[in-house]
Design an enzyme around this catalytic site. Structure first.
Site, PDB file in Angstrom:
ATOM      1  N   PRO A 142      13.204  37.227  35.369  1.00 36.48           N
ATOM      2  CG  PRO A 142      10.871  37.366  35.128  1.00 36.48           C
ATOM      3  CD  PRO A 142      12.160  37.744  34.455  1.00 36.48           C
ATOM      4  N   GLY A 349      18.949  49.939  71.698  1.00 39.87           N
ATOM      5  CA  GLY A 349      17.593  50.070  71.165  1.00 39.87           C
ATOM      6  C   GLY A 349      17.467  51.217  70.177  1.00 39.87           C
ATOM      7  CD  GLU A 372      25.592  47.259  39.298  1.00 37.80           C
ATOM      8  OE1 GLU A 372      26.321  46.665  38.487  1.00 37.80           O
ATOM      9  OE2 GLU A 372      24.988  48.308  39.047  1.00 37.80           O
TER      10      GLU A 372
END
Ligand code: TGC
Ligand code: FAD
Length: 393
Positions: A142, A349, A372
């Site tokens: 984290p 679109g 990576e």
């Protein structure tokens, strides 16, 4: 949703002629598998944010798990170019499926092969190659992504092993992996690699939800709460940050090949669409602005094809440097993302609809350019290599 895969390979500089018959055979067989098993279903799985786990035996069957691991350990004993070709064909289908294969091969099988004991190799490698068990790789935390050397996960001596504490984040394959190759610091502050098995007390793998990218790949955390790691699960052959970074060399190399697959699929789709779609009474491919986009795409794809071919030769000869691999990963993923963005515009679109693969590739590549080693980190690796000065810290 019925998905019709009309993909045609593009090889503007006849790079295929530089390959062996075995390489071409491998390409054909993986391509056929992707066309039959992967592209018809992947869009639905991505839309549902579900990993198509039923593909695992098929991936093992085409040799996608540990292609370059020697046959005595269950691998296919192929060379590095063959590995690259397999990654490219898989990523032509979806980056998330290539991810599953590159994690299994380069981040789980490779460290066990390169740094494991003979017992560890015998115990895990053949089953990983057959897809009977799946693995994941825990480096990122984290609080520490680009700077893994500052990791906080810890190994403390305990009886005939260690107690592992900490957490890893953003881990591909974590939610279903049977084993995890995890990097943590021992009491001396040295980074060690350990093999954590699902079912060990205190080990959990919560899934990461709400991703807009790599939706058909399962991502999760690895949480370790006093997990007892027996001594026999410690990788004996390496100490320090060079352990996990060596694995990344192999995975980054595969990504440099893989990204070309995604780019080729986007280019091929855009080329076909631009020839079929008429505006102002003409195919849109006849307008100079669209031709500029298509011409630049195939130019960049061709350069990338040559780059990885040469890198593969160097890797086969054990001469590819980590910095050369960084250059190829950075260049080719950025190229693929640029191609995907331009291709999406050519479809107008229709470019945003799952009927075509482009938007899925584009969103996938937003992860590939970050994991990576980010685009910027790879630039700094090149910078350090050419100047001798580190700009990281
Ligand atoms: P630094 O001081 O430069 O190096 C520490 C030690 O490591 C050695 N080394 C390498 N060894 C092998 N291969 C490499 N590529 C190596 N790069 C460095 C170096 O020689 C040294 O060895 P020694 O013996 O002297 O101790 O390290 P640093 O702390 O300054 O950091 C360098 C940096 C920033 C380049 C590196 O940490 C880095 O590459 N950061 C990016 C992190 C990263 O790529 N994480 C990826 C996590 S895994 C993942 O994303 C999987 S996605 C999977 C998927 O789904 O496909
Ligand atoms: P940070 O390191 O916080 O970087 C944030 C930004 O700061 C980036 O733009 C970066 O380039 C920039 N930056 C950081 N340091 C510097 C510097 N010194 N100079 C200039 N700029 C800098 N990890 C695993 O271990 N195993 C996995 O299987 C795995 N799978 C992943 C799957 C997905 C879908 C994703 C998104 C990530 C995965 N990762 C995995 C993690 C991935 O490797 C990290 O996200 C990546 O290394 C970047 O770390 P970070 O996200 O913490 O970003």
């Amino acid at each position: 949703m019925a998905f019709s895969d009309k993909f045609q390979y593009h090889d503007y500089y006849l790079v295929e002629e530089l390959l062996t018959d075995e390489h071409r055979l491998i390409r054909e067989s993986v391509r056929a598998w992707v066309k039959k098993e992967l592209t018809p279903i992947i869009e639905d799985y991505a839309q549902r944010a579900e990993f198509p786990s039923h593909l695992i035996p098929g991936l093992a069957g085409i040799g996608a798990f540990g292609p370059y691991i020697p046959q005595e350990y269950g691998g296919a004993g192929l060379d590095q170019i063959a590995y690259g070709i397999i990654m490219q064909e898989l990523e032509r289908g979806d980056s998330g499926i290539r991810s599953t294969a590159s994690v299994q091969s380069s981040l789980v099988m490779y460290p066990i092969f390169a740094f494991g004991s003979e017992e560890q190799k015998q115990k895990y490698l053949p089953r990983l190659a057959r897809g009977e068990i799946m693995g994941c790789f825990g480096l990122t935390e984290p609080n520490h992504g680009s700077d893994p050397g500052s990791m906080e996960s810890s190994l403390r001596r305990h009886g005939q092993g260690y107690l592992l504490n900490g957490a890893k984040m953003w881990i591909s394959n974590a939610p279903f992996a049977d084993i995890a190759v995890v990097w943590a610091k021992d009491e001396e502050g040295t980074i060690r690699g350990v093999i954590v098995e699902r079912g060990m007390e205190g080990f959990s793998t919560p899934e990461t939800h709400k991703k807009w990218s790599l939706r058909a790949s399962a991502t999760g955390e690895l949480v370790f709460d006093n997990v007892f790691i027996p001594e026999e699960n410690v990788l004996p052959g390496v100490k320090g940050l060079k352990g996990p970074l060596s694995c990344l060399n192999s995975a980054r190399y595969g990504i440099a090949w893989g990204a070309i697959g995604a780019a080729l699929d986007c280019y091929d789709t855009a080329l076909r669409y631009s020839l079929e779609r008429h505006q102002f009474g003409r195919p849109i491919a006849s307008f100079q602005l669209q031709q500029k986009k298509l011409a630049e795409m195939i130019t960049e794809i061709t350069k990338a094809q040559l780059l990885v071919w040469r890198l593969g030769i160097l890797k086969n000869e054990n001469r590819a440097t980590p910095a050369q691999i960084s250059m190829a990963k950075r260049n080719n993923v950025h190229m693929a993302l640029t191609v995907a963005r331009e291709a999406r515009q050519i479809l107008g679109g229709m470019g945003i609809i799952g009927e075509y693969s482009i938007m899925r590739h584009m969103m996938n590549l937003e992860s590939v350019i970050t994991y990576e080693g980010t685009h910027d980190i790879h630039l700094l690796i090149t910078g350090m290599d050419i100047t001798g000065l580190s700009a990281f810290k």
